[in-house]
Design a protein around this motif. Structure first.
Motif, PDB file in Angstrom:
ATOM      1  N   PHE A  37       0.854  -1.179   0.000  1.00  0.00           N
ATOM      2  CA  PHE A  37       0.000   0.000   0.000  1.00  0.00           C
ATOM      3  C   PHE A  37       0.895   1.236   0.000  1.00  0.00           C
ATOM      4  O   PHE A  37       2.077   1.154   0.334  1.00  0.00           O
ATOM      5  CB  PHE A  37      -0.890   0.011   1.241  1.00  0.00           C
ATOM      6  CG  PHE A  37      -1.793  -1.189   1.336  1.00  0.00           C
ATOM      7  CD1 PHE A  37      -1.334  -2.380   1.885  1.00  0.00           C
ATOM      8  CD2 PHE A  37      -3.086  -1.128   0.847  1.00  0.00           C
ATOM      9  CE1 PHE A  37      -2.160  -3.493   1.947  1.00  0.00           C
ATOM     10  CE2 PHE A  37      -3.917  -2.234   0.910  1.00  0.00           C
ATOM     11  CZ  PHE A  37      -3.450  -3.408   1.458  1.00  0.00           C
ATOM     12  N   ARG A  38       0.340   2.366  -0.361  1.00  0.00           N
ATOM     13  CA  ARG A  38       1.104   3.604  -0.308  1.00  0.00           C
ATOM     14  C   ARG A  38       0.201   4.753   0.111  1.00  0.00           C
ATOM     15  O   ARG A  38      -1.017   4.706  -0.089  1.00  0.00           O
ATOM     16  CB  ARG A  38       1.765   3.905  -1.650  1.00  0.00           C
ATOM     17  CG  ARG A  38       0.805   4.196  -2.792  1.00  0.00           C
ATOM     18  CD  ARG A  38       1.585   4.323  -4.093  1.00  0.00           C
ATOM     19  NE  ARG A  38       0.709   4.644  -5.219  1.00  0.00           N
ATOM     20  CZ  ARG A  38       1.118   4.693  -6.483  1.00  0.00           C
ATOM     21  NH1 ARG A  38       2.400   4.438  -6.786  1.00  0.00           N
ATOM     22  NH2 ARG A  38       0.272   5.008  -7.446  1.00  0.00           N
ATOM     23  N   GLN A  39       0.823   5.749   0.698  1.00  0.00           N
ATOM     24  CA  GLN A  39       0.088   6.938   1.101  1.00  0.00           C
ATOM     25  C   GLN A  39       0.970   8.165   0.911  1.00  0.00           C
ATOM     26  O   GLN A  39       2.066   8.250   1.470  1.00  0.00           O
ATOM     27  CB  GLN A  39      -0.383   6.841   2.548  1.00  0.00           C
ATOM     28  CG  GLN A  39      -1.337   7.953   2.946  1.00  0.00           C
ATOM     29  CD  GLN A  39      -2.116   7.646   4.201  1.00  0.00           C
ATOM     30  OE1 GLN A  39      -1.735   6.805   5.002  1.00  0.00           O
ATOM     31  NE2 GLN A  39      -3.254   8.320   4.391  1.00  0.00           N
ATOM     32  N   ALA A  40       0.468   9.074   0.107  1.00  0.00           N
ATOM     33  CA  ALA A  40       1.151  10.334  -0.129  1.00  0.00           C
ATOM     34  C   ALA A  40       0.562  11.395   0.797  1.00  0.00           C
ATOM     35  O   ALA A  40      -0.585  11.273   1.229  1.00  0.00           O
ATOM     36  CB  ALA A  40       0.991  10.754  -1.586  1.00  0.00           C
ATOM     37  N   PRO A  41       1.321  12.443   1.097  1.00  0.00           N
ATOM     38  CA  PRO A  41       0.809  13.504   1.982  1.00  0.00           C
ATOM     39  C   PRO A  41      -0.491  14.090   1.470  1.00  0.00           C
ATOM     40  O   PRO A  41      -0.606  14.436   0.280  1.00  0.00           O
ATOM     41  CB  PRO A  41       1.938  14.540   1.965  1.00  0.00           C
ATOM     42  CG  PRO A  41       3.151  13.760   1.640  1.00  0.00           C
ATOM     43  CD  PRO A  41       2.705  12.680   0.693  1.00  0.00           C
ATOM     44  N   GLY A  42      -1.476  14.159   2.335  1.00  0.00           N
ATOM     45  CA  GLY A  42      -2.752  14.750   1.973  1.00  0.00           C
ATOM     46  C   GLY A  42      -3.649  13.863   1.141  1.00  0.00           C
ATOM     47  O   GLY A  42      -4.723  14.296   0.703  1.00  0.00           O
ATOM     48  N   LYS A  43      -3.222  12.619   0.910  1.00  0.00           N
ATOM     49  CA  LYS A  43      -4.023  11.709   0.093  1.00  0.00           C
ATOM     50  C   LYS A  43      -4.404  10.473   0.900  1.00  0.00           C
ATOM     51  O   LYS A  43      -3.780  10.142   1.905  1.00  0.00           O
ATOM     52  CB  LYS A  43      -3.240  11.299  -1.160  1.00  0.00           C
ATOM     53  CG  LYS A  43      -2.990  12.438  -2.121  1.00  0.00           C
ATOM     54  CD  LYS A  43      -2.402  11.928  -3.418  1.00  0.00           C
ATOM     55  CE  LYS A  43      -2.213  13.053  -4.421  1.00  0.00           C
ATOM     56  NZ  LYS A  43      -1.647  12.558  -5.714  1.00  0.00           N
ATOM     57  N   GLU A  44      -5.420   9.801   0.416  1.00  0.00           N
ATOM     58  CA  GLU A  44      -5.849   8.571   1.070  1.00  0.00           C
ATOM     59  C   GLU A  44      -4.875   7.436   0.760  1.00  0.00           C
ATOM     60  O   GLU A  44      -4.181   7.446  -0.263  1.00  0.00           O
ATOM     61  CB  GLU A  44      -7.258   8.201   0.602  1.00  0.00           C
ATOM     62  CG  GLU A  44      -8.333   9.169   1.068  1.00  0.00           C
ATOM     63  CD  GLU A  44      -9.728   8.663   0.740  1.00  0.00           C
ATOM     64  OE1 GLU A  44     -10.695   9.332   1.126  1.00  0.00           O
ATOM     65  OE2 GLU A  44      -9.847   7.598   0.103  1.00  0.00           O
ATOM     66  N   GLU A  46      -3.653   4.026  -0.625  1.00  0.00           N
ATOM     67  CA  GLU A  46      -3.988   3.377  -1.889  1.00  0.00           C
ATOM     68  C   GLU A  46      -3.390   1.982  -1.925  1.00  0.00           C
ATOM     69  O   GLU A  46      -2.205   1.798  -1.626  1.00  0.00           O
ATOM     70  CB  GLU A  46      -3.434   4.204  -3.052  1.00  0.00           C
ATOM     71  CG  GLU A  46      -3.635   3.591  -4.426  1.00  0.00           C
ATOM     72  CD  GLU A  46      -2.909   4.339  -5.526  1.00  0.00           C
ATOM     73  OE1 GLU A  46      -3.204   4.101  -6.702  1.00  0.00           O
ATOM     74  OE2 GLU A  46      -2.039   5.171  -5.206  1.00  0.00           O
ATOM     75  N   GLY A  47      -4.187   1.005  -2.273  1.00  0.00           N
ATOM     76  CA  GLY A  47      -3.673  -0.337  -2.482  1.00  0.00           C
ATOM     77  C   GLY A  47      -2.906  -0.399  -3.787  1.00  0.00           C
ATOM     78  O   GLY A  47      -3.397   0.060  -4.816  1.00  0.00           O
ATOM     79  N   VAL A  48      -1.715  -0.954  -3.760  1.00  0.00           N
ATOM     80  CA  VAL A  48      -0.840  -0.991  -4.931  1.00  0.00           C
ATOM     81  C   VAL A  48      -0.836  -2.380  -5.569  1.00  0.00           C
ATOM     82  O   VAL A  48      -1.035  -2.522  -6.773  1.00  0.00           O
ATOM     83  CB  VAL A  48       0.592  -0.599  -4.535  1.00  0.00           C
ATOM     84  CG1 VAL A  48       1.542  -0.751  -5.721  1.00  0.00           C
ATOM     85  CG2 VAL A  48       0.616   0.832  -4.012  1.00  0.00           C
ATOM     86  N   SER A  49      -0.610  -3.397  -4.735  1.00  0.00           N
ATOM     87  CA  SER A  49      -0.497  -4.746  -5.273  1.00  0.00           C
ATOM     88  C   SER A  49      -0.674  -5.743  -4.151  1.00  0.00           C
ATOM     89  O   SER A  49      -0.505  -5.413  -2.973  1.00  0.00           O
ATOM     90  CB  SER A  49       0.874  -4.937  -5.943  1.00  0.00           C
ATOM     91  OG  SER A  49       0.978  -6.224  -6.528  1.00  0.00           O
TER      92      SER A  49
END
Length: 130
Positions: A37-44, A46-49
């Protein structure tokens, strides 16, 4: 103590590559599906793989299909995320997480099913910038 530890993040130029690792300690990953999973600043988040316990089933977000590859090495008790053709929008903290396979070799939860995962790592930063 059951633990997942991510590594391999860093700063890379657009178009570059990185390989993230997710190593487990205190338990074997053989009975778990593993998600990135990943999360960028200010964003929800996100499932990646995701990869099933056997490695025979994988799932990717549309945003990374064709660029990222998930794999696992049972002998090393580690799951990898190979990332190619990186873009600035891939910049985020990347997390791996484990969910029990329930005996299925092919079980891969939907990438939005964060709540199903039992164990999470602390994350590794990936920054794509020139």
């Amino acid at each position: 103590q059951l633990q997942l530890v991510e590594s391999g993040g860093g700063l890379v130029q657009p178009g570059g590559s990185l390989r993230l690792s997710c190593a487990a300690s205190g338990f074997t990953l053989d009975y778990y599906a593993i998600g990135w999973f990943r999360q960028a600043p200010g964003k929800e988040r996100e499932g990646v793989s995701c990869i099933s316990s056997s490695g025979e089933s994988t799932n990717y977000a549309d945003s990374v299909k064709g660029r990222f590859t998930i794999s696992r090495d049972s002998a090393k008790n580690t799951v990898y995320l190979q990332m190619h053709s990186l873009k600035p929008e891939d910049t985020a903290v990347y997390y791996c997480a484990a969910v029990g396979s329930g005996g299925s070799r092919w079980y891969t939860p939907p990438l939005v099913a964060y709540h199903r995962y039992d164990y999470w790592g602390q994350g590794t930063q990936v920054t794509v910038s020139s």
